[in-house]
Design a protein around this motif. Structure first.
Motif, PDB file in Angstrom:
ATOM      1  N   ALA A 135       0.833  -1.207   0.000  1.00  0.00           N
ATOM      2  CA  ALA A 135       0.000   0.000   0.000  1.00  0.00           C
ATOM      3  C   ALA A 135       0.867   1.256   0.000  1.00  0.00           C
ATOM      4  O   ALA A 135       0.620   2.215  -0.753  1.00  0.00           O
ATOM      5  CB  ALA A 135      -0.933  -0.002   1.208  1.00  0.00           C
ATOM      6  N   ILE A 136       1.911   1.253   0.833  1.00  0.00           N
ATOM      7  CA  ILE A 136       2.812   2.408   0.915  1.00  0.00           C
ATOM      8  C   ILE A 136       3.551   2.610  -0.401  1.00  0.00           C
ATOM      9  O   ILE A 136       3.746   3.748  -0.856  1.00  0.00           O
ATOM     10  CB  ILE A 136       3.809   2.214   2.079  1.00  0.00           C
ATOM     11  N   ALA A 137       3.946   1.523  -1.032  1.00  0.00           N
ATOM     12  CA  ALA A 137       4.665   1.624  -2.306  1.00  0.00           C
ATOM     13  C   ALA A 137       3.790   2.229  -3.393  1.00  0.00           C
ATOM     14  O   ALA A 137       4.273   2.962  -4.267  1.00  0.00           O
ATOM     15  CB  ALA A 137       5.165   0.245  -2.736  1.00  0.00           C
ATOM     16  N   ILE A 138       2.490   1.947  -3.349  1.00  0.00           N
ATOM     17  CA  ILE A 138       1.574   2.497  -4.350  1.00  0.00           C
ATOM     18  C   ILE A 138       1.349   3.981  -4.105  1.00  0.00           C
ATOM     19  O   ILE A 138       1.465   4.812  -5.011  1.00  0.00           O
ATOM     20  CB  ILE A 138       0.227   1.742  -4.325  1.00  0.00           C
ATOM     21  N   LYS A 139       1.035   4.317  -2.855  1.00  0.00           N
ATOM     22  CA  LYS A 139       0.784   5.713  -2.504  1.00  0.00           C
ATOM     23  C   LYS A 139       0.896   5.878  -0.998  1.00  0.00           C
ATOM     24  O   LYS A 139       0.088   5.314  -0.253  1.00  0.00           O
ATOM     25  CB  LYS A 139      -0.611   6.156  -2.997  1.00  0.00           C
ATOM     26  N   ASP A 140       1.887   6.635  -0.572  1.00  0.00           N
ATOM     27  CA  ASP A 140       2.138   6.807   0.859  1.00  0.00           C
ATOM     28  C   ASP A 140       1.376   8.035   1.352  1.00  0.00           C
ATOM     29  O   ASP A 140       1.944   9.100   1.577  1.00  0.00           O
ATOM     30  CB  ASP A 140       3.648   6.963   1.104  1.00  0.00           C
ATOM     31  N   ASN A 141       0.054   7.869   1.503  1.00  0.00           N
ATOM     32  CA  ASN A 141      -0.787   9.003   1.883  1.00  0.00           C
ATOM     33  C   ASN A 141      -1.675   8.711   3.087  1.00  0.00           C
ATOM     34  O   ASN A 141      -2.570   9.498   3.402  1.00  0.00           O
ATOM     35  CB  ASN A 141      -1.662   9.426   0.699  1.00  0.00           C
ATOM     36  N   ASP A 142      -1.449   7.585   3.748  1.00  0.00           N
ATOM     37  CA  ASP A 142      -2.315   7.191   4.861  1.00  0.00           C
ATOM     38  C   ASP A 142      -1.470   6.943   6.099  1.00  0.00           C
ATOM     39  O   ASP A 142      -0.848   5.880   6.240  1.00  0.00           O
ATOM     40  CB  ASP A 142      -3.099   5.934   4.484  1.00  0.00           C
ATOM     41  N   PRO A 143      -1.425   7.904   7.034  1.00  0.00           N
ATOM     42  CA  PRO A 143      -0.594   7.720   8.233  1.00  0.00           C
ATOM     43  C   PRO A 143      -1.024   6.535   9.085  1.00  0.00           C
ATOM     44  O   PRO A 143      -0.201   5.960   9.809  1.00  0.00           O
ATOM     45  CB  PRO A 143      -0.773   9.046   8.989  1.00  0.00           C
ATOM     46  N   GLN A 144      -2.291   6.129   8.974  1.00  0.00           N
ATOM     47  CA  GLN A 144      -2.760   5.010   9.784  1.00  0.00           C
ATOM     48  C   GLN A 144      -2.043   3.717   9.409  1.00  0.00           C
ATOM     49  O   GLN A 144      -1.843   2.845  10.260  1.00  0.00           O
ATOM     50  CB  GLN A 144      -4.275   4.833   9.615  1.00  0.00           C
ATOM     51  N   VAL A 145      -1.648   3.597   8.138  1.00  0.00           N
ATOM     52  CA  VAL A 145      -0.896   2.411   7.724  1.00  0.00           C
ATOM     53  C   VAL A 145       0.411   2.329   8.503  1.00  0.00           C
ATOM     54  O   VAL A 145       0.806   1.254   8.981  1.00  0.00           O
ATOM     55  CB  VAL A 145      -0.627   2.438   6.205  1.00  0.00           C
ATOM     56  N   HIS A 146       1.091   3.461   8.684  1.00  0.00           N
ATOM     57  CA  HIS A 146       2.344   3.476   9.436  1.00  0.00           C
ATOM     58  C   HIS A 146       2.093   3.178  10.915  1.00  0.00           C
ATOM     59  O   HIS A 146       2.883   2.473  11.553  1.00  0.00           O
ATOM     60  CB  HIS A 146       3.028   4.840   9.279  1.00  0.00           C
ATOM     61  N   VAL A 147       0.992   3.711  11.452  1.00  0.00           N
ATOM     62  CA  VAL A 147       0.633   3.407  12.848  1.00  0.00           C
ATOM     63  C   VAL A 147       0.427   1.908  13.026  1.00  0.00           C
ATOM     64  O   VAL A 147       0.903   1.297  13.989  1.00  0.00           O
ATOM     65  CB  VAL A 147      -0.644   4.177  13.250  1.00  0.00           C
ATOM     66  N   ASN A 148      -0.298   1.295  12.070  1.00  0.00           N
ATOM     67  CA  ASN A 148      -0.576  -0.139  12.161  1.00  0.00           C
ATOM     68  C   ASN A 148       0.698  -0.969  12.025  1.00  0.00           C
ATOM     69  O   ASN A 148       0.874  -1.978  12.710  1.00  0.00           O
ATOM     70  CB  ASN A 148      -1.576  -0.541  11.084  1.00  0.00           C
ATOM     71  N   LEU A 149       1.589  -0.537  11.126  1.00  0.00           N
ATOM     72  CA  LEU A 149       2.874  -1.232  10.990  1.00  0.00           C
ATOM     73  C   LEU A 149       3.672  -1.162  12.281  1.00  0.00           C
ATOM     74  O   LEU A 149       4.264  -2.162  12.723  1.00  0.00           O
ATOM     75  CB  LEU A 149       3.677  -0.622   9.846  1.00  0.00           C
ATOM     76  N   LYS A 150       3.692   0.003  12.910  1.00  0.00           N
ATOM     77  CA  LYS A 150       4.427   0.158  14.169  1.00  0.00           C
ATOM     78  C   LYS A 150       3.883  -0.782  15.233  1.00  0.00           C
ATOM     79  O   LYS A 150       4.656  -1.409  15.986  1.00  0.00           O
ATOM     80  CB  LYS A 150       4.339   1.610  14.642  1.00  0.00           C
TER      81      LYS A 150
END
Length: 300
Positions: free
Chosen positions: A257-272
């Motif tokens: 998802a990040i590789a396609i478009k890094d526009n969602d901070p929640q994805v980074h929160v979930n990864l953390k």
């Protein structure tokens, strides 16, 4: 609701997707065919010019009139589109022209005119399921679910293999809290036409509502194959895999998802959160190994 006419492209184009041994004449070079090609490339203004040139050569070319009307409709030039659809209908009965006219009337707020246009299409083309199915769609939008169901069933009585009517009827049943019937019809739509992402997405949403996480994952994975550039699909897959505690898969989908478009901070929160969980899990595993004395010591 708009339907575009793809007729007249040429036998050669149809052959391109077949085996290498397929031979046949190349498509005839014409303003109409150039218009179709330019439309497919998203070059609306250029396609319009080509359709106009085609009509200069043959003012009675209903295919060029229809496709020009579709292009105008895309540009929201509704008066021009309606005039051209009317010209087509003066020359020949055409279901798609009536359907597209109904879509314009509905968009402009003339709902009764839209409905009457679709009823005229139903009467003039009793073997075509699309007018009934689309009228059902409009009824459903107005929350007239009983009427919508009747039109969907009428469409399926005309063509039991009409995938979009199975989908619409299944979606309606889900709205009415009848998920088993809904799932049955949407699965039938998928069986008939496996290339429509919204079929899978709607079923995935139903599975998520009913706690069927693995089935929802399966549906969204199919969407990701059909539309591999949709960041939100991979982010949702990450959420579902994490919910199901398949953390490695979740991390993979989040990174995609990040590789396609890094526009969602929640994805980074979930990864953390996942990395923190995995770190704790590995710490516990190492502790267990040490307690059993099975961790190798470094020797020089």
């Amino acid at each position: 609701m708009k339907i575009r006419n793809l007729l007249g492209i040429g036998i050669g184009v149809a052959c391109l997707g077949m085996l290498a041994g397929c031979v046949g004449p190349s498509p005839v070079e014409s303003h109409f065919n150039r218009g179709v090609a330019l439309y497919d490339e998203g070059k609306l203004a250029d396609s319009i010019d080509e359709y106009k040139l085609a009509l200069r050569q043959d003012p009675n070319d209903t295919f060029a009139k229809y496709n020009l009307a579709v292009a105008y409709q895309d540009q929201k030039k509704f008066d021009g589109a309606l005039g051209l659809y009317q010209e087509v209908l003066q020359q020949t009965e055409d279901t798609n022209s009536r359907i597209n006219m109904a879509a314009i009337h509905y968009t402009q707020g003339s709902k009764e005119t839209a409905f009457e246009t679709l009823r005229l299409a139903m009467d003039a083309n009793p073997d075509n399921p699309n007018p009934s199915s689309i009228l059902g769609e409009y009824m459903e939008r107005m929350d007239k679910l009983a009427e919508a169901r009747g039109y969907y069933e009428k469409a399926l009585a005309i063509d039991p293999q009409h995938a979009v009517s199975h989908f619409r009827l299944g979606r309606l049943y889900i709205k009415q809290s009848r998920p088993h019937l809904g799932e049955t019809h949407i699965l039938k739509a998928i069986e008939i036409d496996k290339e429509v992402p919204i079929f899978y997405e709607t079923l995935a949403e139903d599975y998520m509502r009913t706690g069927k996480t693995s089935q929802a994952i399966d549906m969204l994975e199919r969407v990701s194959v059909l539309q591999p550039d949709r960041q939100e699909v991979f982010a949702k897959l990450g959420d579902l895999y994490a919910q199901d505690q398949h953390f490695e898969h979740a991390v993979n989908r989040y990174w995609t998802a990040i590789a396609i478009k890094d526009n969602d901070p929640q994805v980074h929160v979930n990864l953390k959160k996942i990395f923190k969980h995995l770190e704790m899990r590995e710490t516990e595993a190492l502790k267990s190994f040490r307690e059993r004395g099975t961790v190798a010591s470094n020797k020089k």
